[in-house]
Design an enzyme around this catalytic site. Sequence first.
Site, PDB file in Angstrom:
ATOM      1  N   GLU A  99     -10.887  -3.280   4.208  1.00 12.79           N
ATOM      2  CA  GLU A  99      -9.882  -3.542   5.174  1.00 12.79           C
ATOM      3  C   GLU A  99     -10.545  -3.925   6.457  1.00 12.79           C
ATOM      4  O   GLU A  99     -11.301  -3.258   7.022  1.00 12.79           O
ATOM      5  CB  GLU A  99      -8.789  -2.396   5.456  1.00 12.79           C
ATOM      6  CG  GLU A  99      -7.733  -2.679   6.362  1.00 12.79           C
ATOM      7  CD  GLU A  99      -6.915  -1.454   6.628  1.00 12.79           C
ATOM      8  OE1 GLU A  99      -7.006  -0.276   5.889  1.00 12.79           O
ATOM      9  OE2 GLU A  99      -6.148  -1.429   7.666  1.00 12.79           O
TER      10      GLU A  99
ATOM     11  N   SER B 142       4.030  -1.315   4.546  1.00 19.60           N
ATOM     12  CA  SER B 142       4.667  -2.505   4.979  1.00 19.60           C
ATOM     13  C   SER B 142       5.035  -3.547   3.861  1.00 19.60           C
ATOM     14  O   SER B 142       4.468  -3.615   2.788  1.00 19.60           O
ATOM     15  CB  SER B 142       3.413  -3.233   5.750  1.00 19.60           C
ATOM     16  OG  SER B 142       2.745  -2.621   6.899  1.00 19.60           O
TER      17      SER B 142
ATOM     18  N   SER C  99       0.009   6.633   3.193  1.00 20.30           N
ATOM     19  CA  SER C  99       0.452   7.498   3.897  1.00 20.30           C
ATOM     20  C   SER C  99       1.706   8.230   3.655  1.00 20.30           C
ATOM     21  O   SER C  99       2.348   7.760   2.710  1.00 20.30           O
ATOM     22  CB  SER C  99       0.990   6.877   5.287  1.00 20.30           C
ATOM     23  OG  SER C  99      -0.053   6.176   6.058  1.00 20.30           O
TER      24      SER C  99
ATOM     25  N   GLN D 242       0.784  -1.203   0.109  1.00 12.97           N
ATOM     26  CA  GLN D 242      -0.086   0.034   0.054  1.00 12.97           C
ATOM     27  C   GLN D 242       0.912   1.224   0.003  1.00 12.97           C
ATOM     28  O   GLN D 242       1.860   1.222   0.699  1.00 12.97           O
ATOM     29  CB  GLN D 242      -0.843   0.099   1.240  1.00 12.97           C
ATOM     30  CG  GLN D 242      -1.949   1.010   1.277  1.00 12.97           C
ATOM     31  CD  GLN D 242      -2.766   0.784   2.474  1.00 12.97           C
ATOM     32  OE1 GLN D 242      -2.398   1.058   3.490  1.00 12.97           O
ATOM     33  NE2 GLN D 242      -4.225   0.598   2.163  1.00 12.97           N
ATOM     34  N   GLY D 243       0.593   2.390  -0.626  1.00 14.20           N
ATOM     35  CA  GLY D 243       0.903   3.402  -0.836  1.00 14.20           C
ATOM     36  C   GLY D 243       0.327   4.640  -0.504  1.00 14.20           C
ATOM     37  O   GLY D 243      -0.164   5.413  -1.583  1.00 14.20           O
TER      38      GLY D 243
END
Lengths: 335, 335, 385, 385
Positions: D245, D160, D128, D125-126
Amino acid sequence: MDLLPSDDQQQIVDTIKDFLRNEAPVDRLREFGAIGNPDALLWPQLGELGFFALGLPDDRGGVGLSAAEEMLAFQQFGYHLVSPGIFGLVLGARIAAFAGEDALRDELLAGGIKVGLANSRGAAGAADEYHLFEAEEAAWVLLVSEEGAALYPRDAFSEIVRVNSTDSALVLERAKLSGAPRVAISAETDNIHDRALMLMGAYAVGVSEGARDLAVDYSKIREQFGKPIGAFQSIKHVCADMAIRSEAALCQASFAALVMDEGSPDTPFHATASKIVACETAVRNAADCIQVHGAFGFTAEANVHHYLKRAHVADMMWGSLREQRRRILTFPTPA
Amino acid sequence: MDLLPSDDQQQIVDTIKDFLRNEAPVDRLREFGAIGNPDALLWPQLGELGFFALGLPDDRGGVGLSAAEEMLAFQQFGYHLVSPGIFGLVLGARIAAFAGEDALRDELLAGGIKVGLANSRGAAGAADEYHLFEAEEAAWVLLVSEEGAALYPRDAFSEIVRVNSTDSALVLERAKLSGAPRVAISAETDNIHDRALMLMGAYAVGVSEGARDLAVDYSKIREQFGKPIGAFQSIKHVCADMAIRSEAALCQASFAALVMDEGSPDTPFHATASKIVACETAVRNAADCIQVHGAFGFTAEANVHHYLKRAHVADMMWGSLREQRRRILTFPTPA
Amino acid sequence: MDLKFTAEDQKFREEAREWLNANVFKERRPHGGDEMREYDLAWQKCQYDGGWAGVSWPEEYGGMGLGLTRQLIWYEEYARANAPDNHLCFVGLNHGGPTIIAHGDADQKKEHLRSILSGEKIWCQGFSEPNAGSDLASLKTRAYVDGNELVITGSKIWTSHGHLSDMQELLVRTDPEAPKHKGISWVIFDMNTPGLELRPIEIMTAPNHTHFVQCFYDEARVPLKNVVGGLNNGWSVAMSTLGFERGTAQIKDQIRYAFLVEEMIARARERYGAAFLDGDEFGSRLAQLRADMAAARAMTYMVVSRAQHDVSPAMASLMRAMVGQVQQRVRRLAFDIIGADGLENPEDDDWVYFYLRTYATTIAAGTSQIQRNIIGERVLGLPRS
Amino acid sequence: MDLKFTAEDQKFREEAREWLNANVFKERRPHGGDEMREYDLAWQKCQYDGGWAGVSWPEEYGGMGLGLTRQLIWYEEYARANAPDNHLCFVGLNHGGPTIIAHGDADQKKEHLRSILSGEKIWCQGFSEPNAGSDLASLKTRAYVDGNELVITGSKIWTSHGHLSDMQELLVRTDPEAPKHKGISWVIFDMNTPGLELRPIEIMTAPNHTHFVQCFYDEARVPLKNVVGGLNNGWSVAMSTLGFERGTAQIKDQIRYAFLVEEMIARARERYGAAFLDGDEFGSRLAQLRADMAAARAMTYMVVSRAQHDVSPAMASLMRAMVGQVQQRVRRLAFDIIGADGLENPEDDDWVYFYLRTYATTIAAGTSQIQRNIIGERVLGLPRS
């Protein structure tokens, strides 16, 4: 697999809701709070509507539905803080039914007499010392233990002393058990202890939901700093936590009732878990509800305090959180 | 009655502070974190400055001050997360001094050798199983119990196995105690156990304050939604709670040291209370400090995690919160 | 650092102890009503007549003019002697009186201070309003100047013991045009003033327990000379009053609660057996409270120490916050320990009563929020919200 | 209300159990690095080859096309068989994949979905950014259109397993003039794109544990066809991703944690003796967790029941919040119970590792705040903040 009430079940719920909304708004406790509980006046009507007989097999004089319907009914009784004397009628009728005392059973199902509840004073008293709830003018007193359940005549108790009840809507007495039961069944015949815990869990779910709704309603109306307090995160999150806990308690109560209907060996585990989760929730929700109400929550004018006090009664009945936590570790891992 | 340090005492505190600020900034753990602790390199300098001898009577080779000065010193050691090996030197020198082993005493006070710490593994192991901290190249290992205190040669321990330490700045081993102490004194001679608890309380106060200051500093600098996060109530209140707890822990540590200096029979009570309050605080402050740092707090780049891990070490040493809570109820009501 | 008291302090302690042992009221304090008022006034008068009222109050108004160390010693002995809390005198002794000492003029001091100490007058507080809960400064009770009088109209709520009080410290808005903190005045209000009506508010501790009243002012007239600290300057006067609240007065509570924890340990041992304390959930909570109580006492000593060194009084807020939190935990645990007895709320035992009272403290969460803002900003130097 | 599963469901359960018993990886999952990547991909491929990947994914992309009840059953059996958590596949299976299923075009579905299920591609995931923590919508990573490409410059953080991933779901600002929620696009980003640099971030669980990376994009070029859900529509696409999520994926966790509590009870009994559980502090916490775990499971059943009745999906947030809270309590208690063993952090035991991991969950406090806002507003109907 479906944890939601069926249409038929929802209809029963709606009928009870309507009845209690009209006949037993929580406001009634404000008026009668200090001098005892007027709910016994409702018993004949509730009996006529069949609400005491929901979970009793039809060949034993009941409506022939299941523990699930009883669970749903007691959730509503808790929501309206109906006198716990109602446990005496429903469980008492069950004892009579399984003991073959049909006349008594029918009298109880009709709601024509009162049944008080005896509860061990635990570490607070000797083994034969009890609290009696709502037993002042009761013909019978219900006593439930892991070994079995029984109806005692009131005069089986001696040294009865009226004491000030923390929950001032209830009549509370201290007494010693000195006589014998008139009607009794063993846990092997029908495990009323599990049912009592499960139904008290359901009742406490109702108390939790009542406190939650009271808090949510108030926080939509009450304004501070120019907007409803429910718009402030601090209040919003308190309400959200109340909703999370209520949902957990409701789901577990439903699960426990269904497991009981299946006759599963996990019934004691789930009934106990239900009482633990629901009683913990009821006390915390009531406390949070007071907080949401600010100073008003501390007055006798707000209804909040009735939820708190009733939550403590529910917790103490048939073994408090402390006892139930001890017990739940003794059961094998459920399926 | 005065709980604040006198001018002389404050001067000692300032000297230690200056020394550690220069020689032992917490950043050092980032570099050495994974491969052991470099603090033993500081021992000779600290020894020369007299910091190991503060609380030792001058007729026993010490500086002749009191437990109060020792308390203030260990507060600073904790603040800079100085290796717990320093307890080995200070308490070891005390054992040697009271056992009349003057040569060993002077060697320890000079900081020329290392003393590791042995700590019972409690319920995690058998009675003779210990954790050894910072004992890898140590000549001596300190063992403290309610009955007395002793220095063992390292080879009094067998089956020594190096294990991964949760606090990766420390060298941790498992070992069995199979030999005899070389130097030992009983609790009647000098109650090192009380002193150890009191000083560990002071050390944990320092850890708590270090975590508090790290959180406060960060929340003044880090911006979100266009302002420093310390301006948001949620962060501000977390920092305030850290300050309240730290103050409670510091006051109790000071009180415990003074009670000890008076030779009061309440010494075990207050030393135990000090360790309980300070260790509880150290863990909670470290956890809160991580929360204040957001995701950054979970990285090894932030120093926060060192405080958390050291707090757990402080808690476990000479009996965890669980054991200390059990103990404190055994003491009579203090004056 | 030391724990020693001077010889003079010791002498003071012994005299205080002796006097308290001889004079402390042994009768149970009534829970409410005129009996409670009479009891509290009588006990206050007894202290005054004995020369022990107002340890830190100026001598010219009947106080003893002594420092904080003596105050500490007095409170320690007071708690040890199990002397009754005269709650009704609290506002006079800890808010109203100190405010007049700090901001009042000579006449105001002369007229009001001694009667507080001597147990003649009960004071109450008139700050909160029905629509200004946490946002105190938005108060709307209006007062306009008419000749040499203020004419007051509006309402105050959550006035503790208002129905048993003689005087009230009252905040009113005297300049509706000014910014909200700038148009407020702090007024000495006589509860016998025509135009005042009281409505009792029952509280949840038991049926018919009146603790609060709501006050309704309808063109109630107060002499202008009763404004303390200057017209429209009431906000800063009130803030200093809030500073006194739970200041040194909490020392007594802190000591009293430490005794209570010891009593709880004894009761628990008796009820559940000594062995149960080992690792038991109740045992663990009792043990933590025992340690926390020791720390709270040490914090009290630190407050007194800091005052001697003139360290920022904001530091005292750390002690106040701690004591407040610990008190709540004590009351809740006490309720848990008594088990089924908690379902009884007898008139002659306070455990359930005080457990229920903690819910009033939860409400004072607003206070705890404010305290933590003060700690964050004044102690830790964090930016203002 | 009933707890009965249909005969078909039962059959599905038995087949799942049988397959899992025969195929579950018995080797310990490596804690990091390429070994972990290979392990997770191999186990995912094994499920795919066995026909058990993507129970609720569409059949045309390799899924089983089954409903939530079957998903529940699969997860129950998965947890019961102690099948390994292939965390590296989490983003692909629970965010990236479902987003493409919901918002992607035919080509995107064809190109990306099967490779997630079949254990070929790891997604990360990109979202934040270093200066946009809780305030996600203020992201600044810039992308401008150049021909049929997007050119991306900026930085993402807290990705992560970014260093072990093939693909990234990436949020970029494609219209800097628009209001902050309106100028964002959701992009499929290949981690082999030139112009991307990664900086590993070590975490506190143990020395040299890399979990996160920071990503630096310097004029990195992505085909425009990789934009999902339309240019500048990324915020609403992302919000639906956040909805996935911890949706049904949490069912597995919930069951796993219930097993863990049973294991803790067994370990505690072994370490402290059976009697200690009576009233003991640890016993009390274990008992409460045992009850709460039962309730969490019942909540999971309720989520599935509600989905069958098409009740508002917001209600599922109640279960998610509960499970999140309980997990933290479990890990903390596990650490407390092992006592001095907690000072050891061995490679071959997870208890300390997972305790330390909970501090990442504390960080996700932001998430818990957002969850409670959602519950307050969408479930309880409270006004927006």
